[in-house]
Scaffold this active site. Structure first.
Site, short mmCIF file in Angstrom:
data_model
loop_
_atom_site.label_atom_id
_atom_site.label_comp_id
_atom_site.label_asym_id
_atom_site.label_seq_id
_atom_site.Cartn_x
_atom_site.Cartn_y
_atom_site.Cartn_z
N SER A 1 0.82 -1.20 0.00
CA SER A 1 0.00 0.00 0.00
C SER A 1 0.87 1.26 0.00
O SER A 1 1.74 1.41 -0.85
CB SER A 1 -0.96 -0.05 1.20
OG SER A 1 -1.94 0.95 1.12
N ASP A 3 -10.14 -4.66 -5.14
CA ASP A 3 -9.52 -3.96 -4.02
C ASP A 3 -10.28 -2.65 -3.80
O ASP A 3 -10.34 -1.81 -4.70
CB ASP A 3 -8.04 -3.68 -4.34
CG ASP A 3 -7.27 -3.00 -3.20
OD1 ASP A 3 -7.91 -2.36 -2.34
OD2 ASP A 3 -6.04 -3.09 -3.20
N HIS A 60 -7.64 -5.40 0.13
CA HIS A 60 -6.45 -4.54 0.10
C HIS A 60 -5.27 -5.15 0.85
O HIS A 60 -4.16 -4.67 0.73
CB HIS A 60 -6.82 -3.18 0.69
CG HIS A 60 -5.78 -2.13 0.49
ND1 HIS A 60 -5.32 -1.75 -0.77
CD2 HIS A 60 -5.07 -1.38 1.38
CE1 HIS A 60 -4.39 -0.82 -0.64
NE2 HIS A 60 -4.22 -0.58 0.66
#
Length: 271
Positions: free
Chosen positions: A96, A218, A247
């Site tokens: 991320s 996601d 995610h």
């Protein structure tokens, strides 16, 4: 123990015969998010684990709101960690926002990174002209309002949405735990920094090879974002979209994700 080591709960495990791997977690988690991957690495690599500043296990007194108002503050932390450990070259796996943090750090010190592996990465979360990031500003304003007004309630709702499962799943429970461990005012500040960030302009400056790994579905990062990264990064890159949801697929779908991550860690891009 040095201040960098203490502040980030720095941990080094493994034999290191094939080099150094740095694992960097994303928002709402901590180094424990890599628990399914680490056992597969320790036999061959020296594995560096740490908590980004503001994560639940870190000392909130060390969180400097002005320093971490931009992602550059985190990139400086990453470079300080590599310096502390005398790392001269590493494979960097960033989840991320930490994928972007690694990219920023690699621009000033490309020599320190042999490759970057991005998992669920996005250069910008807001939609723009000719760009689909997945969010409108109103969406983000509502997100920030929810975090600020009742953090515990927000965590309970956000965790299953982000993971892609119900509250009964172990992955959702684990993410809820690490999310709730963050001090609410710090969580709001970090969320604002991440979701309002836009690093599209620096992508051409990233020359280290990048392996972009993405879930099919996601909440935070649409699949088209991985293609945008692939198209705009300055060095060689490759994309793999996995048949996973959520995610945090390294936590929720390890059977799918861990073999993919290992392949990208061990194999280089063939040009």
């Amino acid at each position: 123990m040095g201040i960098v080591e203490e502040a980030h709960n720095l941990r080094v495990v493994g034999e290191g015969k094939r080099g150094v791997i740095v694992l960097a977690h994303g928002f709402g988690t901590d180094q424990s998010v890599w628990k399914h991957l680490v056992p597969h690495l320790v036999g061959d690599y020296r594995v560096v684990l740490f908590d980004t500043m503001g994560a639940g296990p870190t000392n909130p007194d060390y969180f400097d709101f002005s320093r971490y108002a931009t992602l550059e503050g985190y990139a400086l932390d990453l470079l300080a960690i590599l310096q502390e450990l005398s790392v001269t070259s590493c494979i960097y796996v960033g989840h991320s926002v930490s994928a972007v943090i690694g990219a920023i750090a690699s621009i000033s010190r490309p020599d320190l990174f042999s490759k970057l592996v991005f998992l669920s990465a996005s250069p910008r979360y807001l939609n723009d002209v000719d760009y689909y990031g997945g969010f409108e500003q109103e969406d983000l304003d509502e997100l920030f309002e929810a975090i600020g007004s009742n953090y515990k309630a927000w965590c309970s709702g956000f965790a299953p949405l982000c993971i892609g499962g119900d509250m009964e799943s172990l992955a959702v429970q684990e993410f809820s735990r690490t999310l709730f461990n963050i001090r609410p005012d710090i969580a709001l500040s970090v969320a604002q920094t991440i979701f309002q960030s836009d690093v599209r302009n620096i992508l051409p400056l990233v020359t280290v090879p990048c392996h972009i790994v993405q879930s099919t579905k996601d909440l935070a990062v649409p699949v088209v974002v991985s293609e945008y990264l692939h198209k705009h990064l300055g060095g060689d890159s490759i994309v793999e979209v996995m048949p996973s949801e959520g995610h945090l697929p390294q936590l929720s779908s390890p059977d799918i994700v861990i073999p993919v991550l290992l392949r990208h860690i061990q194999r280089d891009i063939v040009v």
